[in-house]
Design a protein around this motif. Structure first.
Motif, PDB file in Angstrom:
ATOM      1  N   MET A 107       0.821  -1.186   0.000  1.00  0.00           N
ATOM      2  CA  MET A 107       0.000   0.000   0.000  1.00  0.00           C
ATOM      3  C   MET A 107       0.871   1.258   0.000  1.00  0.00           C
ATOM      4  O   MET A 107       0.633   2.176  -0.776  1.00  0.00           O
ATOM      5  N   THR A 108       1.843   1.276   0.878  1.00  0.00           N
ATOM      6  CA  THR A 108       2.726   2.443   0.968  1.00  0.00           C
ATOM      7  C   THR A 108       3.492   2.647  -0.328  1.00  0.00           C
ATOM      8  O   THR A 108       3.630   3.780  -0.799  1.00  0.00           O
ATOM      9  N   ALA A 109       3.972   1.557  -0.926  1.00  0.00           N
ATOM     10  CA  ALA A 109       4.710   1.659  -2.186  1.00  0.00           C
ATOM     11  C   ALA A 109       3.812   2.206  -3.295  1.00  0.00           C
ATOM     12  O   ALA A 109       4.235   3.075  -4.072  1.00  0.00           O
ATOM     13  N   VAL A 168       4.502   5.712  -5.406  1.00  0.00           N
ATOM     14  CA  VAL A 168       4.616   5.738  -6.867  1.00  0.00           C
ATOM     15  C   VAL A 168       3.550   6.644  -7.475  1.00  0.00           C
ATOM     16  O   VAL A 168       3.848   7.482  -8.331  1.00  0.00           O
ATOM     17  N   LEU A 169       2.310   6.488  -7.041  1.00  0.00           N
ATOM     18  CA  LEU A 169       1.226   7.298  -7.603  1.00  0.00           C
ATOM     19  C   LEU A 169       1.329   8.764  -7.193  1.00  0.00           C
ATOM     20  O   LEU A 169       0.944   9.649  -7.955  1.00  0.00           O
ATOM     21  N   HIS A 170       1.872   9.027  -6.009  1.00  0.00           N
ATOM     22  CA  HIS A 170       2.049  10.412  -5.564  1.00  0.00           C
ATOM     23  C   HIS A 170       2.981  11.161  -6.520  1.00  0.00           C
ATOM     24  O   HIS A 170       2.744  12.325  -6.844  1.00  0.00           O
ATOM     25  N   ARG A 171       4.026  10.476  -6.969  1.00  0.00           N
ATOM     26  CA  ARG A 171       4.975  11.104  -7.914  1.00  0.00           C
ATOM     27  C   ARG A 171       4.332  11.409  -9.259  1.00  0.00           C
ATOM     28  O   ARG A 171       4.847  12.225 -10.012  1.00  0.00           O
ATOM     29  N   ARG A 172       3.234  10.739  -9.568  1.00  0.00           N
ATOM     30  CA  ARG A 172       2.552  10.945 -10.855  1.00  0.00           C
ATOM     31  C   ARG A 172       1.457  12.008 -10.792  1.00  0.00           C
ATOM     32  O   ARG A 172       0.869  12.336 -11.816  1.00  0.00           O
ATOM     33  N   LEU A 173       1.172  12.504  -9.599  1.00  0.00           N
ATOM     34  CA  LEU A 173       0.174  13.556  -9.474  1.00  0.00           C
ATOM     35  C   LEU A 173       0.682  14.837 -10.128  1.00  0.00           C
ATOM     36  O   LEU A 173       1.896  15.066 -10.198  1.00  0.00           O
ATOM     37  N   PRO A 220     -13.891  15.804   4.115  1.00  0.00           N
ATOM     38  CA  PRO A 220     -14.414  14.627   3.407  1.00  0.00           C
ATOM     39  C   PRO A 220     -13.753  14.472   2.036  1.00  0.00           C
ATOM     40  O   PRO A 220     -13.356  15.456   1.404  1.00  0.00           O
ATOM     41  N   ALA A 221     -13.662  13.242   1.588  1.00  0.00           N
ATOM     42  CA  ALA A 221     -13.035  12.945   0.299  1.00  0.00           C
ATOM     43  C   ALA A 221     -13.720  13.682  -0.849  1.00  0.00           C
ATOM     44  O   ALA A 221     -13.091  13.954  -1.874  1.00  0.00           O
ATOM     45  N   THR A 222     -14.974  14.040  -0.677  1.00  0.00           N
ATOM     46  CA  THR A 222     -15.684  14.768  -1.731  1.00  0.00           C
ATOM     47  C   THR A 222     -15.092  16.157  -1.958  1.00  0.00           C
ATOM     48  O   THR A 222     -15.354  16.776  -2.990  1.00  0.00           O
ATOM     49  N   PHE A 223     -14.276  16.646  -1.025  1.00  0.00           N
ATOM     50  CA  PHE A 223     -13.607  17.937  -1.173  1.00  0.00           C
ATOM     51  C   PHE A 223     -12.198  17.787  -1.762  1.00  0.00           C
ATOM     52  O   PHE A 223     -11.528  18.780  -2.012  1.00  0.00           O
ATOM     53  N   HIS A 224     -11.730  16.571  -1.953  1.00  0.00           N
ATOM     54  CA  HIS A 224     -10.373  16.328  -2.454  1.00  0.00           C
ATOM     55  C   HIS A 224     -10.391  16.199  -3.969  1.00  0.00           C
ATOM     56  O   HIS A 224     -11.406  15.848  -4.560  1.00  0.00           O
ATOM     57  N   ARG A 225      -9.265  16.454  -4.573  1.00  0.00           N
ATOM     58  CA  ARG A 225      -9.130  16.325  -6.021  1.00  0.00           C
ATOM     59  C   ARG A 225      -9.337  14.874  -6.446  1.00  0.00           C
ATOM     60  O   ARG A 225      -8.910  13.953  -5.730  1.00  0.00           O
ATOM     61  N   PRO A 226      -9.962  14.655  -7.591  1.00  0.00           N
ATOM     62  CA  PRO A 226     -10.212  13.280  -8.052  1.00  0.00           C
ATOM     63  C   PRO A 226      -8.944  12.428  -8.157  1.00  0.00           C
ATOM     64  O   PRO A 226      -8.967  11.245  -7.806  1.00  0.00           O
ATOM     65  N   GLN A 227      -7.828  13.013  -8.611  1.00  0.00           N
ATOM     66  CA  GLN A 227      -6.586  12.239  -8.746  1.00  0.00           C
ATOM     67  C   GLN A 227      -6.076  11.758  -7.393  1.00  0.00           C
ATOM     68  O   GLN A 227      -5.569  10.651  -7.271  1.00  0.00           O
ATOM     69  N   ARG A 228      -6.197  12.598  -6.373  1.00  0.00           N
ATOM     70  CA  ARG A 228      -5.743  12.202  -5.035  1.00  0.00           C
ATOM     71  C   ARG A 228      -6.663  11.128  -4.456  1.00  0.00           C
ATOM     72  O   ARG A 228      -6.203  10.190  -3.817  1.00  0.00           O
ATOM     73  N   ASN A 229      -7.959  11.255  -4.690  1.00  0.00           N
ATOM     74  CA  ASN A 229      -8.878  10.201  -4.248  1.00  0.00           C
ATOM     75  C   ASN A 229      -8.582   8.895  -4.971  1.00  0.00           C
ATOM     76  O   ASN A 229      -8.574   7.830  -4.343  1.00  0.00           O
ATOM     77  N   ALA A 230      -8.333   8.975  -6.271  1.00  0.00           N
ATOM     78  CA  ALA A 230      -8.023   7.757  -7.038  1.00  0.00           C
ATOM     79  C   ALA A 230      -6.766   7.089  -6.491  1.00  0.00           C
ATOM     80  O   ALA A 230      -6.708   5.850  -6.377  1.00  0.00           O
ATOM     81  N   LEU A 231      -5.773   7.881  -6.141  1.00  0.00           N
ATOM     82  CA  LEU A 231      -4.536   7.353  -5.556  1.00  0.00           C
ATOM     83  C   LEU A 231      -4.844   6.599  -4.263  1.00  0.00           C
ATOM     84  O   LEU A 231      -4.408   5.462  -4.070  1.00  0.00           O
ATOM     85  N   MET A 232      -5.597   7.218  -3.375  1.00  0.00           N
ATOM     86  CA  MET A 232      -5.898   6.591  -2.080  1.00  0.00           C
ATOM     87  C   MET A 232      -6.788   5.364  -2.244  1.00  0.00           C
ATOM     88  O   MET A 232      -6.630   4.366  -1.547  1.00  0.00           O
ATOM     89  N   ILE A 233      -7.737   5.417  -3.175  1.00  0.00           N
ATOM     90  CA  ILE A 233      -8.588   4.252  -3.433  1.00  0.00           C
ATOM     91  C   ILE A 233      -7.748   3.108  -3.977  1.00  0.00           C
ATOM     92  O   ILE A 233      -7.879   1.960  -3.524  1.00  0.00           O
ATOM     93  N   ALA A 234      -6.866   3.392  -4.922  1.00  0.00           N
ATOM     94  CA  ALA A 234      -5.984   2.346  -5.477  1.00  0.00           C
ATOM     95  C   ALA A 234      -5.126   1.728  -4.374  1.00  0.00           C
ATOM     96  O   ALA A 234      -4.962   0.498  -4.322  1.00  0.00           O
ATOM     97  N   ALA A 235      -4.607   2.540  -3.482  1.00  0.00           N
ATOM     98  CA  ALA A 235      -3.782   2.022  -2.384  1.00  0.00           C
ATOM     99  C   ALA A 235      -4.609   1.120  -1.467  1.00  0.00           C
ATOM    100  O   ALA A 235      -4.128   0.077  -1.014  1.00  0.00           O
ATOM    101  N   HIS A 236      -5.864   1.467  -1.215  1.00  0.00           N
ATOM    102  CA  HIS A 236      -6.722   0.636  -0.371  1.00  0.00           C
ATOM    103  C   HIS A 236      -7.123  -0.660  -1.071  1.00  0.00           C
ATOM    104  O   HIS A 236      -7.305  -1.684  -0.415  1.00  0.00           O
ATOM    105  N   VAL A 237      -7.241  -0.617  -2.387  1.00  0.00           N
ATOM    106  CA  VAL A 237      -7.510  -1.848  -3.146  1.00  0.00           C
ATOM    107  C   VAL A 237      -6.314  -2.793  -3.015  1.00  0.00           C
ATOM    108  O   VAL A 237      -6.480  -3.991  -2.754  1.00  0.00           O
ATOM    109  N   VAL A 238      -5.110  -2.265  -3.165  1.00  0.00           N
ATOM    110  CA  VAL A 238      -3.898  -3.085  -3.020  1.00  0.00           C
ATOM    111  C   VAL A 238      -3.797  -3.639  -1.598  1.00  0.00           C
ATOM    112  O   VAL A 238      -3.501  -4.822  -1.398  1.00  0.00           O
ATOM    113  N   TRP A 239      -4.050  -2.814  -0.613  1.00  0.00           N
ATOM    114  CA  TRP A 239      -4.008  -3.266   0.785  1.00  0.00           C
ATOM    115  C   TRP A 239      -5.035  -4.370   1.013  1.00  0.00           C
ATOM    116  O   TRP A 239      -4.729  -5.405   1.599  1.00  0.00           O
TER     117      TRP A 239
END
Length: 150
Positions: free
Chosen positions: A1-3, A7-12, A101-120
């Motif tokens: 998850m951290t990895a 990786v995705l943070h660098r692509r934002l 709330p996540a609804t106030f965050h940018r879509p790319q940052r939410n996608a990053l966190m969702i992807a990390a939770h899917v991996v976890w």
């Protein structure tokens, strides 16, 4: 998850590369507890990892309780990871004032966190299924108790 997060943070986009939610949350908790934000980046990283791994471990324990009723595996793990993201980023964190709330965050940052939770979640489910497939005498925590003198 951290990895995945790194990786995705660098692509934002450059303007979205500010600290990710785990760092923001850990620093806000430290402030509320009167500990304050550590001065060094290394100490901030260590505090963030400790807090994030502790929360992940606690949620892993919840998953383990759930898998007494449903079979563990990557699919149920992913569903659980998404439930943790949803409950945390749309419920618990905003309710405690630790994060908007996540609804106030940018879509790319939410996608990053969702992807990390899917991996976890996938990892948690796969590991739990693998542990369950071991003969009970090979479970490290059970084996230690079996060998302990009574």
């Amino acid at each position: 998850m951290t990895a995945v997060m790194k990786v995705l943070h660098r692509r934002l986009p450059l303007l979205q590369r500010h600290p990710l939610p785990p760092r923001q949350i850990a620093m806000r908790v430290a402030k509320r507890l009167g500990i304050g934000k550590p001065r060094s980046t290394g100490a901030q990283k260590a505090m963030t990892l400790a807090a994030h791994f502790s929360y992940g471990g606690a949620m892993g324990t919840v998953y383990r309780r759930i898998t007494r009723r449903i079979p563990p595996g990557p699919g149920s793990g992913i569903a659980f990871g998404l439930a943790v993201w949803t409950g945390s980023y749309l419920g618990l964190l905003p309710a405690t004032g630790l994060l908007t709330p996540a609804t106030f965050h940018r879509p790319q940052r939410n996608a990053l966190m969702i992807a990390a939770h899917v991996v976890w979640g996938w990892s948690l489910g796969a590991l739990t299924r693998r542990i369950d497939a071991l003969p009970r005498e090979k479970w490290p925590w059970d084996g230690l108790h079996a060998r302990a003198p009574h």
